[in-house]
Write an enzyme that holds these catalytic residues in place. Sequence first.
Site, PDB file in Angstrom:
ATOM      1  N   ARG A  62       0.835  -1.212   0.000  1.00  8.54           N
ATOM      2  CA  ARG A  62       0.000   0.000   0.000  1.00  8.54           C
ATOM      3  C   ARG A  62       0.864   1.255   0.000  1.00  8.54           C
ATOM      4  O   ARG A  62       1.394   1.671   1.036  1.00  8.54           O
ATOM      5  CB  ARG A  62      -0.894  -0.015   1.241  1.00  8.54           C
ATOM      6  CG  ARG A  62      -1.746   1.214   1.423  1.00  8.54           C
ATOM      7  CD  ARG A  62      -2.906   1.294   0.489  1.00  8.54           C
ATOM      8  NE  ARG A  62      -3.809   0.168   0.644  1.00  8.54           N
ATOM      9  CZ  ARG A  62      -4.688  -0.215  -0.287  1.00  8.54           C
ATOM     10  NH1 ARG A  62      -4.774   0.442  -1.429  1.00  8.54           N
ATOM     11  NH2 ARG A  62      -5.466  -1.255  -0.077  1.00  8.54           N
ATOM     12  N   ARG A  85       1.612  -6.657  -9.732  1.00 12.14           N
ATOM     13  CA  ARG A  85       2.070  -5.925  -8.544  1.00 12.14           C
ATOM     14  C   ARG A  85       2.400  -6.843  -7.366  1.00 12.14           C
ATOM     15  O   ARG A  85       3.035  -6.405  -6.414  1.00 12.14           O
ATOM     16  CB  ARG A  85       1.091  -4.812  -8.147  1.00 12.14           C
ATOM     17  CG  ARG A  85      -0.305  -5.252  -7.836  1.00 12.14           C
ATOM     18  CD  ARG A  85      -1.231  -4.060  -7.535  1.00 12.14           C
ATOM     19  NE  ARG A  85      -2.540  -4.541  -7.101  1.00 12.14           N
ATOM     20  CZ  ARG A  85      -3.404  -3.854  -6.399  1.00 12.14           C
ATOM     21  NH1 ARG A  85      -3.125  -2.619  -6.037  1.00 12.14           N
ATOM     22  NH2 ARG A  85      -4.568  -4.362  -6.056  1.00 12.14           N
ATOM     23  N   HIS A 155       0.065   3.641 -10.421  1.00 14.60           N
ATOM     24  CA  HIS A 155      -0.916   4.023  -9.388  1.00 14.60           C
ATOM     25  C   HIS A 155      -0.227   4.855  -8.295  1.00 14.60           C
ATOM     26  O   HIS A 155      -0.141   4.445  -7.128  1.00 14.60           O
ATOM     27  CB  HIS A 155      -1.499   2.727  -8.810  1.00 14.60           C
ATOM     28  CG  HIS A 155      -2.753   2.870  -8.015  1.00 14.60           C
ATOM     29  ND1 HIS A 155      -2.848   3.642  -6.893  1.00 14.60           N
ATOM     30  CD2 HIS A 155      -3.966   2.309  -8.193  1.00 14.60           C
ATOM     31  CE1 HIS A 155      -4.082   3.542  -6.402  1.00 14.60           C
ATOM     32  NE2 HIS A 155      -4.780   2.741  -7.181  1.00 14.60           N
ATOM     33  N   ASP A 200     -12.780   9.330  -6.303  1.00 11.52           N
ATOM     34  CA  ASP A 200     -12.301   8.222  -7.129  1.00 11.52           C
ATOM     35  C   ASP A 200     -12.730   8.498  -8.571  1.00 11.52           C
ATOM     36  O   ASP A 200     -13.837   8.163  -8.973  1.00 11.52           O
ATOM     37  CB  ASP A 200     -12.881   6.883  -6.617  1.00 11.52           C
ATOM     38  CG  ASP A 200     -12.162   5.682  -7.194  1.00 11.52           C
ATOM     39  OD1 ASP A 200     -11.344   5.860  -8.121  1.00 11.52           O
ATOM     40  OD2 ASP A 200     -12.425   4.555  -6.723  1.00 11.52           O
ATOM     41  N   GLU A 257      -2.735   9.169 -10.794  1.00 10.89           N
ATOM     42  CA  GLU A 257      -2.254   7.999 -11.526  1.00 10.89           C
ATOM     43  C   GLU A 257      -2.289   8.237 -13.034  1.00 10.89           C
ATOM     44  O   GLU A 257      -3.241   8.816 -13.544  1.00 10.89           O
ATOM     45  CB  GLU A 257      -3.166   6.801 -11.195  1.00 10.89           C
ATOM     46  CG  GLU A 257      -3.354   6.604  -9.704  1.00 10.89           C
ATOM     47  CD  GLU A 257      -4.539   5.685  -9.374  1.00 10.89           C
ATOM     48  OE1 GLU A 257      -4.833   4.782 -10.169  1.00 10.89           O
ATOM     49  OE2 GLU A 257      -5.167   5.893  -8.325  1.00 10.89           O
TER      50      GLU A 257
HETATM   51  O1  TA6 Z   1      -7.154   3.797  -8.736  1.00 13.17           O
HETATM   52  C1  TA6 Z   1      -8.169   3.998  -7.793  1.00 13.17           C
HETATM   53  C2  TA6 Z   1      -8.629   2.660  -7.268  1.00 13.17           C
HETATM   54  O2  TA6 Z   1      -9.047   1.856  -8.331  1.00 13.17           O
HETATM   55  C3  TA6 Z   1      -9.708   2.902  -6.223  1.00 13.17           C
HETATM   56  O3  TA6 Z   1     -10.989   2.512  -6.643  1.00 13.17           O
HETATM   57  C4  TA6 Z   1      -9.208   2.196  -4.990  1.00 13.17           C
HETATM   58  O4  TA6 Z   1      -9.863   1.055  -4.697  1.00 13.17           O
HETATM   59  C5  TA6 Z   1      -7.730   2.048  -5.260  1.00 13.17           C
HETATM   60  O5  TA6 Z   1      -7.540   1.983  -6.633  1.00 13.17           O
HETATM   61  C6  TA6 Z   1      -6.908   1.034  -4.486  1.00 13.17           C
HETATM   62  O6  TA6 Z   1      -7.038  -0.265  -4.931  1.00 13.17           O
HETATM   63  P1  TA6 Z   1      -6.319  -1.452  -4.152  1.00 13.17           P
HETATM   64  O7  TA6 Z   1      -6.645  -2.703  -4.900  1.00 13.17           O
HETATM   65  O8  TA6 Z   1      -4.860  -1.156  -4.170  1.00 13.17           O
HETATM   66  O9  TA6 Z   1      -6.881  -1.433  -2.765  1.00 13.17           O
END
Ligand code: TA6
Length: 282
Positions: A62, A85, A155, A200, A257
Amino acid sequence: MTISIETIEFHGIEALRLNGPRGASAIISKLGAQVLSWQTPDGRERLFLSDKAVFDGSVAIRGGIPVCFPQFAGLGELPKHGFVRTRPWRVATERCGEDYALVTLEIEDDEATRALWPHAFHTELTLMLEADRIDLELCVTNTGGSPFAFTGALHTYLRVTQVEDAALEGLYGYDYRDAIADNRIVRETGTELVVDAPLDRVYHDVRRPQLLKAGNLSLGIQSQGFPDVVVWNPWVEACAGMVDMSPDGWRHMLCVEAAAARQPVSLPAGEEWYGRQTLVAV
Ligand code: TA6
């Protein structure tokens, strides 16, 4: 310190540390080819990395800059944000010049990826560190005999002191898909995006760079090849439900992103595709 690249252990996993000009540095893990730290010569950390991040590969780390491929978010049948990832990548290139350090990590299909996604691919992530900027380039090659299509993203979790005090410029006039509001398509009418609620959004076909104004951590953000820009902050309640975030984690991050999300990229057999995101400390 001279410009160099060293192998280090970071939170128990193998990573490369790039020591750049004027004391700039970056750390990229072999797990996921994920940039986990970027410090500018002023000693400031520019990327958010959750203090509850998990580093065992069971879930994505994260924070930093996760590579989402061959699927962005839930836009398909694959695991959310694809599968690279949480997979090990190999170091393909390490190079230092007078004013930069550069590494390329690579991954390709194997039995496990083909069980999820039946395509032959070779994907490279190149990180170039200069004094005040990093460039990330994702290169996807279709190494199979038939075309495939993918979505994806870099991301990027940007660190901010207080997200409520930050403003993102450069998105005025673009349409976005609002994942918080039933995926409605909305036109951006503000010149500055201020975060004061869950956010989002996938901004479509963005042609201008963005400027994140966040006190001493301001940044210019530019992408090439990736047509879309995603802006995400989970805000208080969603953050509280995330096991790998501290309750106040939402306050110290804003994801901006570089993405190919609205329109999948179609890649004929034998062809390559490039997408890049550049972050510049201003
Ligand atoms: O890029 C935004 C997103 O798609 C959000 O909807 C949010 O859920 C985030 O990515 C994080 O995703 P993850 O799978 O890393 O928890």
